[in-house]
Design an enzyme around this catalytic site. Structure first.
Site, short mmCIF file in Angstrom:
data_model
loop_
_atom_site.label_atom_id
_atom_site.label_comp_id
_atom_site.label_asym_id
_atom_site.label_seq_id
_atom_site.Cartn_x
_atom_site.Cartn_y
_atom_site.Cartn_z
N SER A 95 -23.88 46.66 -48.76
CA SER A 95 -24.14 45.69 -49.84
C SER A 95 -22.90 44.84 -50.03
O SER A 95 -21.79 45.25 -49.64
CB SER A 95 -24.46 46.44 -51.14
OG SER A 95 -24.49 45.55 -52.25
N TYR A 113 -23.76 52.72 -57.73
CA TYR A 113 -24.14 51.94 -56.54
C TYR A 113 -22.91 51.53 -55.73
O TYR A 113 -22.88 51.69 -54.52
CB TYR A 113 -24.92 50.71 -56.99
CG TYR A 113 -25.50 49.89 -55.87
CD1 TYR A 113 -26.64 50.31 -55.20
CD2 TYR A 113 -24.94 48.67 -55.51
CE1 TYR A 113 -27.20 49.54 -54.18
CE2 TYR A 113 -25.49 47.90 -54.50
CZ TYR A 113 -26.61 48.34 -53.84
OH TYR A 113 -27.16 47.57 -52.82
#
Length: 249
Positions: free
Chosen positions: A140, A153
């Site tokens: 990401s 995350y």
């Protein structure tokens, strides 16, 4: 685009979003594919739609047994695996660290981090039998930069970035390349739900990207295809941003 004829791939999270776009792209380019996902109905439907060279395997990426079954079934159907796309993931809980429960943190890391570890570890023998291959780990933009209220995350995706580099060095003698992809906002069902919950903050995030728009899943899938192909034969250990310029700032 790129030729994937003769490639045998496992794509996790392949029933929807970026994963489904990758399945369609890889199939179009000639690969044989196992869709690995916990969404059985959607995965079976996509496999039935594409037909030739596509099969579904129920795969919870946190389960070693599911991974072993997926690899075994893929080899039986198509031969040794030479492409793995670790795409399945969890978006995190988007709350301050002070409100984040240990169980919530561990769940996100189990899916995003341990799932990638299991995939690389358990596909490795098959790739060695294939004579080499390519592993693409979907990290990401938040595996390169931090974000407030997103500790779980970020932790899991930074781990993917580091594991990718370590595996690239370790697996290179076996002719296996390992790279990570770092997307920004991509219009998938999972992300759309997260964006709704963020409200006006989501618009501000998109505005931070120089291209000033979210990506389509196919735009990330095409990068997966490049890294899986021989066009990327000298690319390993890379952390490739595909984020509209977000992390260039």
């Amino acid at each position: 685009m790129f030729d994937l004829t003769g490639k045998v791939a496992i794509i996790t999270g392949g029933a929807s979003g970026i994963g489904a776009a990758a399945v369609r792209t890889f199939h179009q380019l000639g690969a044989s594919i196992t869709i690995g996902d916990i969404q059985a109905d959607a995965g079976q439907a996509l496999a039935s739609e594409l037909g030739d060279r596509v099969r579904f395997s129920r795969l919870d990426v946190t389960s070693q047994g599911d991974w072993e079954s997926a690899v075994e079934q893929t080899e039986a159907a198509f031969g040794p695996v030479n492409v793995l796309v670790n795409n399945a993931g969890h978006p995190g809980h988007w709350k301050p660290a002070s409100e984040l429960a240990l169980e919530e943190f561990r769940m996100v890391c189990a899916i995003n981090q341990e799932g990638v570890f299991l995939g690389m570890k358990l596909v490795l023998p098959s790739m060695i039998r294939a004579g080499g291959g390519s592993i693409v780990n979907n990290s990401s933009g938040y595996g390169l930069v931090g974000a407030a209220n997103n500790l779980d995350y970020c932790a899991s995706k930074f781990a993917v970035t580091g594991m990718t580099k370590a595996a690239a060095i370790e697996f290179a003698p076996s002719n296996i390349r390992v790279n990570s992809v770092h997307a920004g906002v991509v219009l998938t069902p999972m992300v759309e739900e997260t964006m709704k919950s963020l409200g006006a903050d989501a618009d501000l995030f998109i505005a931070r990207m120089p291209l000033n728009r979210p990506a389509a899943p196919s735009e990330i899938a095409s990068v997966f295809a490049f890294l899986a192909s021989e066009a990327a034969s000298f690319v390993t250990g890379a952390a490739l941003p595909v984020d509209g310029g977000l992390t260039a700032q």
